[in-house]
Design an enzyme around this catalytic site. Structure first.
Site, PDB file in Angstrom:
ATOM      1  N   HIS A 157       1.144  -1.046  -0.090  1.00 30.10           N
ATOM      2  CA  HIS A 157       0.242  -0.026  -0.017  1.00 30.10           C
ATOM      3  C   HIS A 157       0.245   0.901   0.181  1.00 30.10           C
ATOM      4  O   HIS A 157       0.657   1.971   0.261  1.00 30.10           O
ATOM      5  CB  HIS A 157      -0.882   0.009   1.707  1.00 30.10           C
ATOM      6  CG  HIS A 157      -1.817  -1.073   1.465  1.00 30.10           C
ATOM      7  ND1 HIS A 157      -2.723  -1.423   0.772  1.00 30.10           N
ATOM      8  CD2 HIS A 157      -0.809  -1.812   1.958  1.00 30.10           C
ATOM      9  CE1 HIS A 157      -3.553  -2.670   1.192  1.00 30.10           C
ATOM     10  NE2 HIS A 157      -2.293  -3.174   1.734  1.00 30.10           N
ATOM     11  N   SER A 278      15.669  21.353 -16.541  1.00 30.77           N
ATOM     12  CA  SER A 278      14.598  22.160 -16.281  1.00 30.77           C
ATOM     13  C   SER A 278      14.984  23.474 -17.280  1.00 30.77           C
ATOM     14  O   SER A 278      16.179  24.239 -16.429  1.00 30.77           O
ATOM     15  CB  SER A 278      14.192  22.892 -15.400  1.00 30.77           C
ATOM     16  OG  SER A 278      13.120  23.738 -15.209  1.00 30.77           O
ATOM     17  N   LYS A 284      17.047  21.664 -11.409  1.00 31.77           N
ATOM     18  CA  LYS A 284      16.445  20.351 -11.895  1.00 31.77           C
ATOM     19  C   LYS A 284      16.716  19.111 -12.261  1.00 31.77           C
ATOM     20  O   LYS A 284      17.678  19.671 -13.159  1.00 31.77           O
ATOM     21  CB  LYS A 284      14.700  20.700 -12.546  1.00 31.77           C
ATOM     22  CG  LYS A 284      14.270  21.445 -11.669  1.00 31.77           C
ATOM     23  CD  LYS A 284      13.230  20.381 -10.242  1.00 31.77           C
ATOM     24  CE  LYS A 284      12.436  19.423 -11.202  1.00 31.77           C
ATOM     25  NZ  LYS A 284      11.247  19.928 -11.720  1.00 31.77           N
ATOM     26  N   GLU A 291      10.278   7.917 -17.079  1.00 30.44           N
ATOM     27  CA  GLU A 291       8.938   9.001 -16.842  1.00 30.44           C
ATOM     28  C   GLU A 291       8.812   8.528 -18.702  1.00 30.44           C
ATOM     29  O   GLU A 291       7.326   8.068 -18.822  1.00 30.44           O
ATOM     30  CB  GLU A 291       8.507  10.067 -17.017  1.00 30.44           C
ATOM     31  CG  GLU A 291       8.942  10.782 -15.980  1.00 30.44           C
ATOM     32  CD  GLU A 291       9.343  12.683 -15.443  1.00 30.44           C
ATOM     33  OE1 GLU A 291       8.392  12.821 -15.060  1.00 30.44           O
ATOM     34  OE2 GLU A 291      10.840  12.752 -15.766  1.00 30.44           O
TER      35      GLU A 291
END
Ligand code: ARG
Length: 458
Positions: A157, A278, A284, A291
């Site tokens: 979970h 970024s 970043k 992804e």
């Protein structure tokens, strides 16, 4: 006016828009290699049946090989008016062998021809994907071995549950990808059936030795039913199902990497060469590879859905709808191969922040089950022990302490069975190494699993 091999009964030229709409050359040009291989085997079969002479077969084969060379050196010209790869090649053949090219299509239809081409494609690509999966399994095994003593929290979970070895977690993926590999191998076994000789749908009047064609093309069987052979595409659906399942596994792993690479987790560092930054936020470093793999999963599922939908209501035998099979198939194959390849390259460069994973394993009451097991060893029934430890957890939460940070006197309050020997039982090391059931996370088990994994791959 462009000549078409089928235009004898037509009184009007095909509309340009129709030519563009019906053309599949943009996609099926990628099948040229299989199409030529199939045509070469077909020539040999025609000669064997004495439909053409051996000399004619040699000439046709020479022409086909010259066309292959033209395509591979990018000298070949494609045009919509020639519809598909079959017509392009047959048309071009006349430049090499003149009117003899008009004999090539004897005893054959584009329906069995395309069925052959995609079967060859699926066989070939299925084998290549199985190869990538072997490399990926090896990469997971290497990563596990390199981090054999690193402990991390195991989750259910997405809540901390019990500590596990990072290696155990990696070897879970090994199992998934090894099953994927066998799924592709299985699919390739089933697709290994030669359809030529089925012609348009009913078979052909010419005495073709189909087993000979199969042998030339490396198939282990010939199709049993000509209508099935030209109209079925279940091998594509199967390939796409295998690809979709494999993408599910890749996507789950990707999701974990994205989480683990976040500042909140900080469990792993991804290699700079496999991340991007970024354009506005200078700090970043984004986990783009996982992804994108997670995102590309949607494309592969889409291909499977498209294929199932194209086929679901088609009457036997061939229908032009089936031309829509190649886009989804090739897109899924290319996507999956790219995803597998990039992980094979990236996996060896992932580093685990063992201090973080280990300290996370010691916080969040991951040893509660072990405390219950300790009480069971001292004679308490498990359900009673579960309740007792639950109360201890509630107490410890109030004190802002972990179970192993409570004094013996505090612990004894929950059961008089508790002695000093509880502390080692609550340590991460013992929690790991006492889980010795076959398939469990004990260090020796995982070491043995890695040894077996290497054997299973070889
Ligand atoms: N381009 C077609 C396909 O991909 C080849 C078979 C065409 N057959 C036909 N009768 N039009 O399915």
């Amino acid at each position: 006016m462009s000549q078409k091999p089928w235009d004898g009964r037509f009184s009007e030229e095909t509309d340009r828009v129709v030519e563009a709409f019906t053309s599949s050359i943009d996609i099926d040009r990628h099948l040229y290699k299989y199409d030529i291989e199939g045509s070469i085997a077909h020539c040999r079969t025609l000669a064997r049946a004495e439909i053409i002479t051996p000399k004619e077969a040699d000439e046709l084969v020479f022409g086909l090989e010259a066309i292959r060379e033209e395509i591979e050196t990018e000298k070949f010209e494609y045009k919509d008016s020639l519809e598909d790869i079959h017509m392009h090649i047959e048309d071009r053949l006349s430049t090499y062998v003149g009117s003899l090219s008009r004999k090539l299509h004897t005893a054959r239809s584009r329906n069995d021809q395309i069925a052959l081409d995609i079967r060859l494609y699926v066989k070939d690509q299925g084998g290549k994907i199985a190869g990538h999966l072997r490399d990926l399994c090896n990469a997971f095994t290497d990563l596990a071995e390199k981090n054999i003593d690193v402990v991390m929290p195991g989750y259910t979970h997405l809540q901390r549950a019990q500590p596990v070895l990072f290696a155990h977690h990696m070897m879970a993926y090994f199992e998934m990808f090894l099953r994927d590999k066998s799924r592709f191998e299985n699919c390739v076994e089933r697709v290994d059936v030669m359809p030529l000789g089925s012609a348009a749908l009913a078979g052909t009047t010419y005495p073709l030795d189909r087993s000979y064609t199969a042998e030339l093309l490396g198939f282990s069987a010939v199709s049993e039913n000509s209508m099935d052979a030209v109209s079925d595409r279940d091998f594509i659906m199967e390939m796409l199902s295998c690809a979709s399942i494999c993408m599910v596994h890749l996507s789950r792993f990707s999701e974990e990497l994205v989480l683990w690479a976040s500042t909140e987790f900080s469990f792993v560092d991804l290699p700079d060469a496999f991340c991007t930054g970024s354009s506005i936020m200078p700090q970043k470093k984004n986990p783009d590879i996982p992804e994108l793999v997670r995102g590309k999963t949607g494309r592969v599922f889409g291909s499977l859905t498209a294929m199932l939908t194209v086929m679901k209501s088609l009457p036997l035998a061939y229908n032009r709808d089936m031309q829509e099979d190649k886009g989804p198939l090739m897109d899924a194959v290319d996507t999956l191969r790219a995803c597998l390849d990039i992980y094979v390259r990236m996996l060896p460069k992932i580093t685990v922040n063992r201090n973080v994973t280990e300290s996370a394993s010691g916080r969040g009451y991951l040893n509660a089950t072990d405390m219950a097991d300790y009480l069971v060893e001292k004679g308490m029934p498990f359900r009673e022990a579960h309740g007792c430890v639950g109360k201890a957890v509630a107490f410890a939460l109030g004190e802002k302490k972990e179970l192993h940070e409570l004094d013996l006197s505090e612990l004894k309050f929950f059961s008089s069975l508790i002695e000093d020997d509880i502390y080692p039982a609550l340590s991460v090391k013992q929690m790991i190494d006492r889980r010795k059931t076959y398939g469990g996370t004990a260090t020796q088990n995982v070491r043995d699993a890695i040894v077996r994994a290497r054997k299973r791959l070889s």
